[in-house]
Design a protein around this motif. Sequence first.
Motif, PDB file in Angstrom:
ATOM      1  N   ASP A 199       0.868  -1.170   0.000  1.00  0.00           N
ATOM      2  CA  ASP A 199       0.000   0.000   0.000  1.00  0.00           C
ATOM      3  C   ASP A 199       0.910   1.226   0.000  1.00  0.00           C
ATOM      4  O   ASP A 199       1.545   1.540   1.005  1.00  0.00           O
ATOM      5  N   CYS A 208      -2.671   1.965  -4.476  1.00  0.00           N
ATOM      6  CA  CYS A 208      -2.895   3.279  -3.875  1.00  0.00           C
ATOM      7  C   CYS A 208      -4.310   3.735  -4.190  1.00  0.00           C
ATOM      8  O   CYS A 208      -4.928   3.275  -5.141  1.00  0.00           O
ATOM      9  N   ASP A 238       0.276   4.318  -0.041  1.00  0.00           N
ATOM     10  CA  ASP A 238      -0.165   5.433   0.794  1.00  0.00           C
ATOM     11  C   ASP A 238       0.240   5.242   2.255  1.00  0.00           C
ATOM     12  O   ASP A 238       0.636   6.190   2.923  1.00  0.00           O
ATOM     13  N   THR A 239       0.113   4.022   2.746  1.00  0.00           N
ATOM     14  CA  THR A 239       0.391   3.760   4.160  1.00  0.00           C
ATOM     15  C   THR A 239       1.746   3.097   4.388  1.00  0.00           C
ATOM     16  O   THR A 239       2.129   2.880   5.538  1.00  0.00           O
ATOM     17  N   ARG A 266      -8.874   1.135   4.659  1.00  0.00           N
ATOM     18  CA  ARG A 266      -8.790   2.344   3.837  1.00  0.00           C
ATOM     19  C   ARG A 266     -10.155   3.015   3.661  1.00  0.00           C
ATOM     20  O   ARG A 266     -10.278   3.999   2.949  1.00  0.00           O
TER      21      ARG A 266
END
Length: 105
Positions: A47, A102, A49-50, A80
Amino acid sequence: MSDVGTQTRFLIPKESVYDLILKYLKEEEIIKVEGIDHEGLNINVFDSDTKTIHPLCFMRWNSAKNYVFNGTWRDFVDRRDLKEGNEIGLFWNPHASRLHFCVLA
């Protein structure tokens, strides 16, 4: 809606699978994905984003003639807070042998 609803899988149209994933896999990995025994291929999904890694199982879903990610897909949806209409990005990183994920919108 089915990708973020109560079903625990993410459906990917077969038209996208070769360019996104299959062309990067080894023959024995493709056999697991395409196999009639529904074993599937366990892959890591990063992921972006994280900055976390999550295991998913990637396989061909014969009844729909498409491909699915299942296993912990529901974790992605919940963690998410994915909703119908969200747009996500996916790409295979051949150097790390993993799928990158993402949320785009």
